[in-house]
Design a protein around this motif. Structure first.
Motif, mmCIF file in Angstrom:
data_model
loop_
_atom_site.group_PDB
_atom_site.id
_atom_site.type_symbol
_atom_site.label_atom_id
_atom_site.label_comp_id
_atom_site.label_asym_id
_atom_site.label_seq_id
_atom_site.Cartn_x
_atom_site.Cartn_y
_atom_site.Cartn_z
ATOM 1 N N THR A 242 -8.962 -17.951 5.580
ATOM 2 C CA THR A 242 -8.482 -16.942 6.534
ATOM 3 C C THR A 242 -7.585 -15.899 5.880
ATOM 4 O OG1 THR A 242 -6.556 -18.276 7.147
ATOM 5 C CG2 THR A 242 -8.581 -18.625 8.400
ATOM 6 N N VAL A 243 -7.081 -16.200 4.689
ATOM 7 C CA VAL A 243 -6.141 -15.270 4.053
ATOM 8 C C VAL A 243 -6.618 -14.782 2.685
ATOM 9 C CG1 VAL A 243 -4.110 -16.149 5.258
ATOM 10 C CG2 VAL A 243 -4.821 -17.223 3.118
ATOM 11 N N THR A 244 -7.825 -15.158 2.284
ATOM 12 C CA THR A 244 -8.316 -14.747 0.963
ATOM 13 C C THR A 244 -8.337 -13.231 0.815
ATOM 14 O OG1 THR A 244 -9.666 -16.726 0.664
ATOM 15 C CG2 THR A 244 -10.292 -14.789 -0.594
ATOM 16 N N GLY A 245 -8.877 -12.541 1.811
ATOM 17 C CA GLY A 245 -8.945 -11.088 1.746
ATOM 18 C C GLY A 245 -7.573 -10.449 1.663
ATOM 19 N N ILE A 246 -6.610 -10.994 2.402
ATOM 20 C CA ILE A 246 -5.254 -10.441 2.398
ATOM 21 C C ILE A 246 -4.578 -10.694 1.059
ATOM 22 C CG2 ILE A 246 -2.982 -10.618 3.468
ATOM 23 C CD1 ILE A 246 -4.402 -11.304 6.078
ATOM 24 N N TRP A 247 -4.650 -11.940 0.571
ATOM 25 C CA TRP A 247 -4.037 -12.265 -0.717
ATOM 26 C C TRP A 247 -4.641 -11.436 -1.844
ATOM 27 C CZ3 TRP A 247 -3.693 -18.385 -0.739
ATOM 28 C CH2 TRP A 247 -2.738 -18.782 0.199
ATOM 29 N N ALA A 248 -5.953 -11.220 -1.818
ATOM 30 C CA ALA A 248 -6.618 -10.458 -2.878
ATOM 31 C C ALA A 248 -6.111 -9.020 -2.914
ATOM 32 C CB ALA A 248 -8.131 -10.482 -2.665
ATOM 33 N N VAL A 249 -5.975 -8.392 -1.748
ATOM 34 C CA VAL A 249 -5.476 -7.019 -1.694
ATOM 35 C C VAL A 249 -4.025 -6.960 -2.150
ATOM 36 C CG1 VAL A 249 -4.879 -5.134 -0.135
ATOM 37 C CG2 VAL A 249 -7.075 -6.265 0.077
ATOM 38 N N GLU A 250 -3.209 -7.895 -1.701
ATOM 39 C CA GLU A 250 -1.793 -7.899 -2.088
ATOM 40 C C GLU A 250 -1.632 -8.050 -3.593
ATOM 41 O OE1 GLU A 250 -0.233 -9.894 2.120
ATOM 42 O OE2 GLU A 250 -0.355 -11.103 0.303
ATOM 43 N N ALA A 251 -2.371 -8.988 -4.175
ATOM 44 C CA ALA A 251 -2.271 -9.216 -5.621
ATOM 45 C C ALA A 251 -2.737 -7.999 -6.407
ATOM 46 C CB ALA A 251 -3.092 -10.451 -6.009
ATOM 47 N N GLY B 162 0.822 -1.209 0.000
ATOM 48 C CA GLY B 162 0.000 0.000 0.000
ATOM 49 C C GLY B 162 0.856 1.259 0.000
ATOM 50 N N ALA B 163 1.920 1.270 0.800
ATOM 51 C CA ALA B 163 2.813 2.428 0.845
ATOM 52 C C ALA B 163 3.547 2.604 -0.483
ATOM 53 C CB ALA B 163 3.823 2.270 1.976
ATOM 54 N N LEU B 164 3.986 1.501 -1.086
ATOM 55 C CA LEU B 164 4.696 1.586 -2.360
ATOM 56 C C LEU B 164 3.760 2.054 -3.477
ATOM 57 C CD1 LEU B 164 7.286 1.175 -3.942
ATOM 58 C CD2 LEU B 164 6.665 -1.238 -4.246
ATOM 59 N N PHE B 165 2.535 1.548 -3.475
ATOM 60 C CA PHE B 165 1.558 1.980 -4.476
ATOM 61 C C PHE B 165 1.297 3.477 -4.347
ATOM 62 C CE2 PHE B 165 -3.002 2.494 -5.756
ATOM 63 C CZ PHE B 165 -2.813 2.264 -7.109
ATOM 64 N N GLY B 166 1.100 3.937 -3.128
ATOM 65 C CA GLY B 166 0.890 5.360 -2.913
ATOM 66 C C GLY B 166 2.074 6.196 -3.362
ATOM 67 N N LYS B 167 3.271 5.687 -3.132
ATOM 68 C CA LYS B 167 4.473 6.430 -3.514
ATOM 69 C C LYS B 167 4.612 6.541 -5.025
ATOM 70 C CE LYS B 167 7.969 8.800 -2.201
ATOM 71 N NZ LYS B 167 7.727 10.054 -1.466
ATOM 72 N N VAL B 168 4.375 5.460 -5.757
ATOM 73 C CA VAL B 168 4.505 5.543 -7.209
ATOM 74 C C VAL B 168 3.375 6.389 -7.814
ATOM 75 C CG1 VAL B 168 5.792 3.385 -7.425
ATOM 76 C CG2 VAL B 168 3.295 3.328 -7.591
ATOM 77 N N GLY C 14 -1.524 -2.901 -9.539
ATOM 78 C CA GLY C 14 -1.590 -1.445 -9.609
ATOM 79 C C GLY C 14 -0.215 -0.812 -9.691
ATOM 80 N N ILE C 15 0.724 -1.308 -8.890
ATOM 81 C CA ILE C 15 2.098 -0.798 -8.915
ATOM 82 C C ILE C 15 2.721 -1.026 -10.287
ATOM 83 C CG2 ILE C 15 4.429 -1.160 -7.994
ATOM 84 C CD1 ILE C 15 3.004 -1.873 -5.294
ATOM 85 N N ALA C 16 2.521 -2.224 -10.828
ATOM 86 C CA ALA C 16 3.082 -2.548 -12.137
ATOM 87 C C ALA C 16 2.527 -1.626 -13.223
ATOM 88 C CB ALA C 16 2.791 -4.008 -12.481
ATOM 89 N N LEU C 17 1.230 -1.354 -13.166
ATOM 90 C CA LEU C 17 0.614 -0.490 -14.176
ATOM 91 C C LEU C 17 1.174 0.926 -14.102
ATOM 92 C CD1 LEU C 17 -1.404 0.066 -16.404
ATOM 93 C CD2 LEU C 17 -3.175 0.393 -14.667
#
Length: 466
Positions: A280-289, A69-75, A294-297
């Motif tokens: 238990t990790v679906t929500g976390i994995w979805a946000v990370e992916a 999230g911090a890296l996405f915001g920075k780019v 977004g960063i790549a774009l």
């Protein structure tokens, strides 16, 4: 006496945070001091076995979300996409609707995954220019930024990738899209009441003849609007993160099933199979992916702008993410220790006396978020201590876990913005204003957010809509 020990530990941590001391340092001090007053011999075992275990478990689950999230915001900032979005909002919505412009831009950025701290830095120069040209008192500006950044897009709107909407997924086995209708209703309530209040304040203050102000601190230089990227291009990464988050939430359980096991036959270096409960990790994995996409774009679309400062920018983003994650993790460890103390049993029993599970959840999370000055920290403490109780009571009352998720998330963003909140202190520092000048509007937003939680609870019980 045991109850007073718990209260003293909470008050001590709140004062330390308000004074600007590091929560990473003072959370364990407060927790272990409470243990010392309760059972001196247990200090070292509690530190290793409870505080550090809780702290590390939080980092294990959520640090990648903070980092990406911090890296996405920075780019987004480095690419000038944030500046383009703000300029477009001013152009199409109009300078006469300054509060609506600021709330809209902040909402787009935060719902797109940009950290609320990054949003403050990105929006402030344009907000200041807009207020100056409209001769609106600068001291009213933090209220608008708070409404756009710290409220509905942080924890109410379904699918928001902010950490406050992700933490409940691991406790309630839900996703970030839980209770979409209630989330939208709560968001409309916050925006409508919040903008009405801010406009009333603007008219009232300007009627006295007060203008933008003269002797002001941290005034930004004029921002040139030329050479900015297309606003359509700038908003694409935000849309991608939101859409991808929704799709990954649906796809990940299909791809992996209910659990996934990595066996020694696949990775010979393993001594035993590693099994991950996927739900238990679906929500976390979805946000990370989605944040990775977004960063790549952004990097591909604005390669020259981003590449020039990526090395330094990524360091700043990583440092900010580490500090934010460790602050929250330290509060989570503090909560784990406090929850083990005899005095907390008194608090738990008092909370149990609230018969309604949704009101119980809202009061518990709001109270602890207010005490710690952190939405994610207060929520983590509350859920770490009483999530099992909340789940049992909700199941007994036939309340869907999705509703509990949305109420808890919204409650975390209620009283968290008390004066010692880190985001509030950052907002005032960046804008060059003080609590005395501008906290009134921020506190009004805080009250509106808190009222919205109980409004949503009433809507659910009246309509059973989810």
């Amino acid at each position: 006496m045991s109850f007073l020990i718990v209260v003293a530990a909470l008050v001590f941590l709140m004062i330390a945070a308000y004074r600007g001391y590091s929560v990473i340092l003072f959370a364990p001090i407060a927790a272990l001091a409470a243990v010392l007053l309760t059972e001196p011999a247990a200090v070292a075992p509690v530190f290793s076995g409870i505080f550090m275990e809780k702290m590390v478990s939080f980092v294990k689950l959520y640090f990648p979300v903070f980092l990406l999230g911090a890296l996405f915001g920075k780019v987004i900032e480095m690419s000038a996409f944030a500046a383009s979005i703000v300029a477009a909002a001013i152009r199409y919505i109009g300078r006469s609707r300054a509060n609506l412009v600021i709330v809209t831009v902040c909402a787009l950025l935060t719902y797109g995954g940009v950290s609320v701290f990054v949003v403050v830095f990105a929006v402030y120069p344009f907000a200041a220019e807009l207020y100056r040209q409209s001769n609106i008192p600068k001291r009213l500006m933090p209220g608008a930024i708070a409404l756009g950044s710290f409220s509905f897009t942080m924890d109410s709107l379904p699918g928001t990738p902010q950490i406050q909407n992700i933490i409940p997924t691991t406790f309630f086995k839900t996703t970030g899209w839980a209770a979409p209708a209630l989330g939208i209703i709560g968001s409309v309530f916050i925006v409508a009441v919040g903008l009405t209040y801010l406009e009333w304040r603007r008219r009232s203050v300007m009627a006295t003849g007060e203008g933008y102000g003269t002797v002001l601190a941290n005034e930004p230089q004029h921002v040139a609007a030329d050479a900015l990227p297309s606003p359509i291009l700038a908003i694409l990464p935000l849309l991608l993160v939101g859409i991808a988050n929704f799709l990954f939430t649906k796809w990940i359980p299909v791809w992996y099933g209910t659990s996934y096991t990595v066996a020694p036959e696949i990775l010979p270096g393993l001594h035993a199979p590693v099994t991950t409960p996927v739900k238990t990790v679906t929500g976390i994995w979805a946000v990370e992916a989605s944040l990775l996409l977004g960063i790549a774009l952004v990097i591909v679309a604005a390669f020259r702008r981003v590449a020039a400062g990526f090395a330094e920018g990524s360091k700043i983003a990583a440092a900010g993410a580490l500090l934010a994650a460790m602050n929250t993790a330290s509060e989570y460890g503090f909560g784990g220790v406090i929850a083990a103390l005899p005095g907390f049993v008194v608090i738990s029993d008092a909370l149990k006396s609230i018969p309604d599970p949704l009101v119980n959840a809202a009061v518990s999370v709001s109270t602890l978020a207010g005490i710690t000055g952190s939405a994610s920290g207060g929520m983590s403490i509350a859920l770490g201590a009483i999530s099992d109780l909340l789940i049992r009571n909700a199941q007994t009352a036939q309340i869907p876990m999705e509703v509990l998720h949305r109420v808890v998330a919204m409650a975390s963003g209620g009283m968290d913005t008390l004066p010692h909140n880190g985001a509030v202190i950052t907002l005032l520092a960046v804008t060059g204003l003080t609590h005395r000048q501008s906290y009134r509007e921020i506190f009004a937003v805080t009250l509106i957010k808190t009222l919205a939680v109980f409004f949503v609870i009433a809507v659910f019980y009246t309509t059973r809509i989810v």
